[in-house]
Write an enzyme that holds these catalytic residues in place. Structure first.
Site, PDB file in Angstrom:
ATOM      1  CG  ASN A  56      -0.383  -0.184   2.525  1.00  0.00           C
ATOM      2  OD1 ASN A  56       0.620  -0.860   2.683  1.00  0.00           O
ATOM      3  ND2 ASN A  56      -0.982   0.428   3.521  1.00  0.00           N
ATOM      4  CD  GLU A  58      -1.298   4.784   4.508  1.00  0.00           C
ATOM      5  OE1 GLU A  58      -0.852   5.635   5.311  1.00  0.00           O
ATOM      6  OE2 GLU A  58      -2.008   3.814   4.868  1.00  0.00           O
ATOM      7  CB  CYS A  67      -5.466  -1.279  -1.707  1.00  0.00           C
ATOM      8  SG  CYS A  67      -6.782  -0.509  -0.767  1.00  0.00           S
ATOM      9  CD  GLU A  69      -5.661  -5.804  -1.164  1.00  0.00           C
ATOM     10  OE1 GLU A  69      -4.977  -4.757  -1.017  1.00  0.00           O
ATOM     11  OE2 GLU A  69      -6.500  -6.186  -0.343  1.00  0.00           O
ATOM     12  CB  CYS A 106     -11.117  -2.218   0.644  1.00  0.00           C
ATOM     13  SG  CYS A 106     -10.440  -1.673  -0.938  1.00  0.00           S
ATOM     14  CB  CYS A 109      -9.023  -4.458  -3.533  1.00  0.00           C
ATOM     15  SG  CYS A 109      -7.817  -3.145  -3.231  1.00  0.00           S
TER      16      CYS A 109
HETATM   17  N1  THU Z   1      -5.334  -1.251   2.498  1.00  0.00           N
HETATM   18  C1  THU Z   1      -4.853  -2.127   1.568  1.00  0.00           C
HETATM   19  O1  THU Z   1      -3.703  -1.987   1.106  1.00  0.00           O
HETATM   20  N2  THU Z   1      -5.650  -3.145   1.170  1.00  0.00           N
HETATM   21  C2  THU Z   1      -6.920  -3.353   1.616  1.00  0.00           C
HETATM   22  O2  THU Z   1      -7.626  -4.208   1.098  1.00  0.00           O
HETATM   23  C3  THU Z   1      -7.440  -2.549   2.715  1.00  0.00           C
HETATM   24  C4  THU Z   1      -6.651  -1.349   3.083  1.00  0.00           C
HETATM   25  C5  THU Z   1      -4.487  -0.146   2.925  1.00  0.00           C
HETATM   26  C6  THU Z   1      -4.969   1.197   2.442  1.00  0.00           C
HETATM   27  C7  THU Z   1      -4.384   2.110   3.491  1.00  0.00           C
HETATM   28  O3  THU Z   1      -3.052   2.445   3.104  1.00  0.00           O
HETATM   29  C8  THU Z   1      -4.323   1.267   4.744  1.00  0.00           C
HETATM   30  O4  THU Z   1      -4.449  -0.077   4.316  1.00  0.00           O
HETATM   31  C9  THU Z   1      -5.394   1.571   5.774  1.00  0.00           C
HETATM   32  O5  THU Z   1      -6.641   1.556   5.196  1.00  0.00           O
END
Ligand code: THU
Length: 157
Positions: A56, A58, A67, A69, A106, A109
């Site tokens: 991930n 940010e 994300c 994925e 999520c 994704c």
């Molecule tokens: N995140 C993912 O990388 N994958 C997911 O399926 C859920 C959330 C990340 C996004 C963000 O950087 C952090 O987790 C918190 O939401």
């Protein structure tokens, strides 16, 4: 048809799945998650044995966070066009913690996985650690995203 399996322990997974979980864990090291401190890694197996990873990423402008994925899926589509995506493993841990914490993909994704399944006309297996602390191996996005929205909806009259 039962379209997912549940495993109490990672040792019960098949060796390819264990390897993917291992690669996903490694990928968490490349996460950029200074805001959530939730480091996610994804490892995607392609049909020729190539493994593509993602983490991930940010941004101070929170909605721009991406994300793990989708980083892995879009990277594979770009670097390995035409190869089918067979299995995706997703793991997460909190910053400075070694032990994995449950991370189920999520909705965004899941929607992206669905589109790739349609594009390649083949389901993609997904391995995730559920909130029950069990490993869930889904046979395709059918069970992750029932009553989905896809290009078929747009064609319907
Ligand atoms: N995140 C993912 O990388 N994958 C997911 O399926 C859920 C959330 C990340 C996004 C963000 O950087 C952090 O987790 C918190 O939401």
């Amino acid at each position: 048809m039962k379209d997912f399996e549940v495993f109490q322990n990672i040792e019960e997974l098949d060796s390819e799945s264990k390897y993917l979980v291992h690669k996903a864990k490694e990928a968490t090291a490349h996460a950029y998650a200074p805001y959530s401190k939730f480091q996610v890694g994804a490892a995607l197996m392609l049909d020729d044995g190539t493994v593509v990873t993602g983490s991930n990423q940010e941004n101070a402008s929170y909605p721009l966070c991406m994300c793990a994925e989708r980083v892995a899926l879009y990277t594979a589509a770009t670097l390995h066009p035409g190869k089918k995506m067979t299995k995706l493993a997703v793991v997460a841990h909190k910053k400075n913690h070694k032990e994995l914490t449950p991370a189920t993909s999520c909705g965004a994704c899941r929607q992206v996985m669905l589109e790739f399944e349609h594009r390649q006309n083949m389901p993609m297996q997904v391995i995730q650690l559920a909130k029950t602390n069990e490993w869930i191996l889904t046979k395709g996005t059918g069970s992750l995203l029932p009553f989905d929205f896809s290009g078929e909806n747009l064609l319907a009259v």
